[in-house]
Design an enzyme around this catalytic site. Structure first.
Site, mmCIF file in Angstrom:
data_model
loop_
_atom_site.group_PDB
_atom_site.id
_atom_site.type_symbol
_atom_site.label_atom_id
_atom_site.label_comp_id
_atom_site.label_asym_id
_atom_site.label_seq_id
_atom_site.Cartn_x
_atom_site.Cartn_y
_atom_site.Cartn_z
ATOM 1 N N HIS A 197 36.938 32.720 -30.756
ATOM 2 C CA HIS A 197 36.553 32.347 -29.390
ATOM 3 C C HIS A 197 35.042 32.315 -29.170
ATOM 4 O O HIS A 197 34.314 33.109 -29.759
ATOM 5 C CB HIS A 197 37.186 33.325 -28.396
ATOM 6 C CG HIS A 197 38.671 33.363 -28.489
ATOM 7 N ND1 HIS A 197 39.351 34.384 -29.116
ATOM 8 C CD2 HIS A 197 39.603 32.475 -28.093
ATOM 9 C CE1 HIS A 197 40.649 34.134 -29.074
ATOM 10 N NE2 HIS A 197 40.838 32.980 -28.466
ATOM 11 N N ASP B 146 34.283 36.239 -31.017
ATOM 12 C CA ASP B 146 35.116 36.867 -32.043
ATOM 13 C C ASP B 146 35.495 35.814 -33.083
ATOM 14 O O ASP B 146 34.868 34.767 -33.137
ATOM 15 C CB ASP B 146 36.340 37.554 -31.420
ATOM 16 C CG ASP B 146 37.282 36.570 -30.732
ATOM 17 O OD1 ASP B 146 37.157 35.346 -30.966
ATOM 18 O OD2 ASP B 146 38.159 37.016 -29.973
ATOM 19 N N SER C 171 44.173 30.480 -25.053
ATOM 20 C CA SER C 171 43.224 31.573 -24.849
ATOM 21 C C SER C 171 41.846 31.098 -24.412
ATOM 22 O O SER C 171 41.055 31.900 -23.912
ATOM 23 C CB SER C 171 43.082 32.385 -26.138
ATOM 24 O OG SER C 171 42.684 31.547 -27.200
#
Ligand SMILES: *[C@@H]1O[C@H](CO)[C@@H](O)[C@H](O)[C@H]1NC(C)=O
Ligand SMILES: *[C@@H]1O[C@H](CO)[C@@H](O)[C@H](O)[C@H]1NC(C)=O
Ligand SMILES: *[C@@H]1O[C@H](CO)[C@@H](O)[C@H](O)[C@H]1NC(C)=O
Ligand SMILES: *[C@@H]1O[C@H](CO)[C@@H](O)[C@H](O)[C@H]1NC(C)=O
Ligand SMILES: *[C@@H]1O[C@H](CO)[C@@H](O)[C@H](O)[C@H]1NC(C)=O
Ligand SMILES: *[C@@H]1O[C@H](CO)[C@@H](O)[C@H](O)[C@H]1NC(C)=O
Ligand SMILES: *[C@@H]1O[C@H](CO)[C@@H](O)[C@H](O)[C@H]1NC(C)=O
Ligand SMILES: *[C@@H]1O[C@H](CO)[C@@H](O)[C@H](O)[C@H]1NC(C)=O
Length: 373
Positions: A340, A337, A42
């Site tokens: 991340h 978040d 990600s």
């Protein structure tokens, strides 16, 4: 006589147009760099998982993308651009990362022909070095092994487009291969081995061995220039601080991230000796992030523990979804978040990787030197 004049004018006009369009083409060619291929999790995903209907690892919902024009969520796990975009901008002068490989499959042939030679992004949020990482937690992710299989498909697709194997080999040889993966393997190991996480030597050994298979497979498909990014201090992200009663970093996870970095460094220097023309840069995202965590003000950050968007302790328990608590000054935050980084951090990291001096953050050369070798 009149006809000749008109024909002459037409020829002049034609030549003029040709010169102009040639200049434009040359300028564009001079501007954008070699193709880029991006693999991993990600930290690099720019929308791959949007194409996986069953995946629960996705960011194609608000407030992701809130700092894009019209606040459009794109699948990036960020308030805006991520590290793949920033690297593509600095290394290739592209506006953003090359599109997800899976998006090409839905496009018409004109778009495909025009865009695919810039590279492709295979990264899939939730995936890891190991084949099985992410599949239990997120139901559907694209493993590194499958990302590399997709790159093989890419290779056969551009072989059709370019017409000769020689041209393909030349293109792939000068391209840059960015890999950022391993964090999810370490997080899953910690989740499934609470309490007996003390001696992870075998884990690091196994991870490095499988990583080396991935590198060999990419090398055999024509890759030569590897921009590798290590695992950040995953024990310090808002989601991990809950594992530490004092709210400090979860040290066992960080220890593993550091061990993996060391092991990767050895793997890469061995690979450069073993494989002809194997070139690499290794980015130390662990030290980069620790530098910000230990010295927020010097790096112009105000909040390095709590996430901008989420819920619960350190906003590290709930996901960043509509209705979650959301900060206003995103650029003040290290974390977007619960796991991340913000767009701002990705930008700083990319600048360091591409232009960094000295071996603290990127070794044995920075990414701009790698691009020029
Ligand atoms: C998604 O899940 C459904 C229901 O479990 C299953 O039937 C389907 O094959 C899955 N699709 C993919 C692409 O994995
Ligand atoms: C092909 O796709 C591109 C981008 O999605 C679009 O702008 C273009 O109009 C399409 N062209 C044709 C011939 O369908
Ligand atoms: C990884 O998974 C794929 C299916 O996605 C399978 O074909 C392959 O054999 C697996 N590889 C290993 C090393 O287990
Ligand atoms: C790319 O190659 C795959 C596998 O050979 C093929 O199925 C697909 O149609 C190709 N795509 C394009 C746009 O040529
Ligand atoms: C795309 O490239 C292929 C291979 O060179 C060619 O056959 C095809 O006509 C092209 N299509 C378009 C729409 O440009
Ligand atoms: C490492 O790999 C070996 C052999 O495949 C396996 O038996 C062992 O369980 C693995 N250990 C870890 C921690 O991944
Ligand atoms: C918790 O954080 C403190 C520093 O704040 C550190 O000394 C300690 O080792 C950490 N504990 C764990 C279990 O990681
Ligand atoms: C990148 O690394 C090279 C070689 O170590 C160094 O000479 C250069 O100053 C660094 N920075 C830039 C912007 O290239």
């Amino acid at each position: 006589m009149a006809t000749t004049t008109i024909m002459l004018k037409l020829i002049v006009l034609y030549v003029a147009i040709n010169v102009v369009s040639m200049t434009i083409v040359t300028a564009e060619k001079g501007k954008v760099g070699a193709p880029m291929f991006i693999f991993g999790d990600s930290t690099m995903d720019v929308g791959t998982n949007n194409y996986l209907p069953n995946s629960t690892s996705r960011a194609d919902h608000p407030y992701n993308g809130i700092d894009f024009a019209d606040s459009k969520p794109t699948g990036r796990f960020s308030n805006g651009k991520n590290a793949a975009d920033q690297l593509a901008k600095l290394l290739g002068n592209y506006k953003a990362s090359p599109p997800p490989f899976l998006s090409f499959l839905k496009q018409n042939q004109t778009y495909f022909n025009r865009t695919i030679l810039r590279g492709a992004n295979f990264a899939s949020g939730g995936s890891g070095v190991f084949n099985q990482t992410g599949s239990a937690l997120f139901k559907q992710v694209i493993s590194m092994e499958d990302q590399i299989k997709q790159f093989a498909t890419y290779r056969s697709n551009i072989t059709q487009l370019l017409g000769s194997q020689k041209a393909v080999d030349a293109l792939l040889r000068k391209s840059i291969y960015i890999i950022s993966v391993g964090g999810n393997d370490l997080v899953e190991y910690a989740m499934f081995h609470r309490g007996q996480i003390g001696d992870p030597k075998q884990l690091i050994f196994n991870l490095t061995k499988v990583y080396s298979i991935h590198l060999t497979n990419l090398y055999n498909l024509g890759a030569r220039k590897f921009g590798i990014i290590g695992v950040p201090p995953i024990g310090c992200c808002p989601a991990s601080r809950g594992f530490n009663a004092t709210g400090g970093c979860y040290e066992a996870m960080n220890d593993n991230a550091r061990s993996f970095y060391k092991s990767l460094a050895t793997l890469l220097s061995d690979s450069a000796l073993m494989y002809k023309d194997f070139k690499y840069s290794l980015g130390n995202s662990y030290e980069m992030a620790m530098n910000v965590i230990d010295n927020p003000r010097g790096n112009r950050f105000k909040e390095v523990k709590t996430a901008c968007c989420g819920s619960g302790n350190f906003k590290g328990e709930g996901d960043c979804v509509t209705g979650a608590s959301l900060c206003n000054n995103r650029d003040d935050y290290l974390f977007w978040d619960k796991v991340h980084p913000t767009q701002k951090v990705s930008q700083l990291a990319a600048l360091t990787l591409v232009y960094g001096e000295g071996s603290e953050y990127v070794t044995p050369m920075n990414f701009s030197s790698l691009a020029m070798t």
